[in-house]
Motif scaffolding. Structure first.
Motif, mmCIF file in Angstrom:
data_model
loop_
_atom_site.group_PDB
_atom_site.id
_atom_site.type_symbol
_atom_site.label_atom_id
_atom_site.label_comp_id
_atom_site.label_asym_id
_atom_site.label_seq_id
_atom_site.Cartn_x
_atom_site.Cartn_y
_atom_site.Cartn_z
ATOM 1 N N ASN A 174 3.954 -42.036 9.500
ATOM 2 C CA ASN A 174 3.780 -43.028 8.426
ATOM 3 C C ASN A 174 4.943 -44.071 8.201
ATOM 4 O O ASN A 174 5.044 -45.143 8.407
ATOM 5 N N SER A 177 5.010 -46.151 11.760
ATOM 6 C CA SER A 177 3.890 -47.005 11.919
ATOM 7 C C SER A 177 3.578 -48.093 10.710
ATOM 8 O O SER A 177 3.527 -49.383 11.030
ATOM 9 N N LYS A 178 4.052 -47.488 9.639
ATOM 10 C CA LYS A 178 3.825 -48.294 8.415
ATOM 11 C C LYS A 178 5.273 -49.136 8.122
ATOM 12 O O LYS A 178 5.269 -50.125 7.434
ATOM 13 N N ASN A 179 6.091 -48.366 8.068
ATOM 14 C CA ASN A 179 7.422 -48.656 7.348
ATOM 15 C C ASN A 179 8.461 -49.356 8.403
ATOM 16 O O ASN A 179 9.514 -49.765 7.843
ATOM 17 N N CYS A 299 8.984 -45.857 0.132
ATOM 18 C CA CYS A 299 8.320 -45.047 1.406
ATOM 19 C C CYS A 299 8.182 -43.695 1.048
ATOM 20 O O CYS A 299 7.385 -43.034 1.729
#
Length: 419
Positions: A174, A177-179, A299
């Motif tokens: 997470n 890839s997202k943050n 996050c």
RNA sequence: GGAGAGAUGGCUGAGCGGUUGAAAGCACCGGUCUUGAAAACCGGCAAAGGGGCAACUCUUUCCUGGGUUCGAAUCCCAGUCUCUCCGCCA
């Protein structure tokens, strides 16, 4: 560590700000030592100049004078070094100054709740504690750990070991890839200087595990959190402003002596000498600490949202903050067996406090050299997340419903039960 | 564990007793050129600390700590780290 130059500008203001944290510091001594130190430096420099001029002139008749000067410098040097040492000793034990947003307070009880999220589960039976559940499943073994190692350790077995691993991977994925965090698999040992950089030393040596690696004099410590090793990635660096922000994430075991917490949380795996934690670290432009803190905290909470665990967000008061922090949010997860929220993440901005200690700087457009802002936050404490899932997702028969987002990490297992 | 080689500015890399804080290149910043960019050319560009309102100025620093010398990046000693080869090993 505070920048002495800045302190000097407005000593009274500095004194006031530090007193907010109710710690004992001898400010007058600090100020005097600083003054003395600068006097020594001045004396020394006059002599050094003379010596340098003699050397440049290559005039043999002055060579004996040069020798005298050397001796005089040496004398002053000893005094100056001593003064400087005392100065640094005091300075390195002074905590960071609370940010203006931080509420004044003495301890935990003065922290302020900012937000609550998620549904607190209702049970039609008496919810069990994580250690009862885990032991009944045969997947948490505290007795075995005390036999092989000692207290405050645990064996996690079978599907719970898988769950623990799944949690780490899910969190890492997470954040990466997202943050936009860069995944790091760092050393778990840190040198004395590295530990100093983030503020664990010299003041909190009692809580660290020291490791004897070899016969050398260099001291090594097991990291109490990946914050230590990740933040020090930029130690002694002068970065370019456009290298910032730098964001790192790692899942590592953490080691803490938990000195001073005897008798506290002795049951279960809330407070262990060793635990896994996914840690985020950001190195930012010093003016961007506050926005990065919000981002980082989001996050962390996002993970809890995805895991569908109820939590609340607290802002720590001045008295409860860590040594290096200027502002801290704690994220607390609901634990049914205790009927209360427990810390599962702590996100802090350390302003330039750590970067002064580490000498981590960057050059801006105007070519000024500035200390970087550093932040760290758990995203999340894996062990405690495991606990939260066990307790919040328990069924009457002692089985555990696996959060949907974790199932892909667990061969699509829906439920953990003993058979 | 045995045998060598090395550590210099943001980076690469010269220098190996006396204006060397340190060549050169890269990166970066400013300028010329260009419709704009790139290229080319010109110029600038280490950090820390002290003094000064400031312009500015002084000191220190070539891994760390000692030593030799009037003078050390350069010579000697100790330590730390890195690399290469051999051995051992997950």
């Amino acid at each position: 560590m505070h920048n002495l130059k800045e302190i000097r500008k407005d000593f009274i203001a500095f004194k006031k700000a530090i007193e907010k944290r109710s710690i004992d510091t001898n400010f007058e001594l600090l100020q005097n030592l600083d003054k003395k130190n600068r006097e020594f430096i001045q004396k020394k420099e006059i002599l050094e100049k003379e010596k340098k001029d003699i050397s440049k002139s290559k005039d043999k008749s002055l060579f004996s004078r040069s020798k005298e000067i050397s001796a005089a410098i040496e004398k002053i040097n000893i005094q100056q070094k001593k003064t400087k040492e005392s100065l640094e000793q005091i300075l390195s034990n002074i905590p960071n100054i609370p940010h203006k947003d931080v509420p004044n307070g003495k301890d935990e009880s003065d922290n302020i709740e900012i937000k609550k999220s998620g549904q607190i589960p209702k049970f039609d039976f008496q919810p069990k504690s994580h250690f009862e559940i885990g032991e009944k499943l045969g997947m948490l073994d505290f007795d075995l750990a005390s036999k092989t190692t000692g207290s405050r350790f645990v064996f996690v077995k079978d599907k719970l070991a898988l769950l623990e691993r799944a949690l780490s991977n899910f969190m890492l994925d997470n954040h990466v890839s997202k943050n936009g965090y860069l995944e790091i698999s760092p050393p778990l040992l840190a040198s004395e200087n590295t530990m100093f950089g983030t503020g664990q030393l010299p003041k909190f040596e009692d809580d660290q595990f020291e490791i004897k690696l070899d016969e050398s004099n260099e001291r090594k410590f097991l990291i109490p959190t990946a914050e230590v090793i990740l933040t020090n990635i930029v130690k002694d660096k002068i970065l370019n402003q456009n290298d910032l922000p730098m964001r790192f994430v790692a899942s590592t075991p953490c080691f803490r002596k938990e000195a001073g917490s005897y008798g506290k949380d002795t049951k279960g795996m809330i407070r262990q000498h060793q635990f896994y934690k996914v840690e985020m670290v950001s190195i930012v432009d010093q003016s961007k600490c506050m926005e990065e803190l919000e981002r980082m905290t989001n996050c962390a909470t996002e993970i809890l949202d995805l895991l569908e665990l109820p939590y609340r967000k607290m802002i720590l008061c001045s008295g409860d903050m860590g040594f290096s922090a200027e502002k801290t949010y704690d994220i607390e997860v609901w634990l049914p067996s205790e009927n209360k929220y427990r810390e599962i993440s702590s996100c802090s901005s350390c302003s330039t406090f750590q970067s002064v200690r580490m000498k981590a700087r960057y050059k801006n457009q105007k070519k000024e050299i500035l200390y970087a802002g550093t932040l760290n936050g758990s995203g999340l404490a894996v062990g405690r997340t495991l606990i939260a899932i066990l307790e919040n997702n328990q069924e009457k028969d002692g089985s555990i419903i696996i959060p949907k987002v974790l199932r892909p990490y667990m061969n699509n297992l829906q439920k953990i039960s003993s058979n």
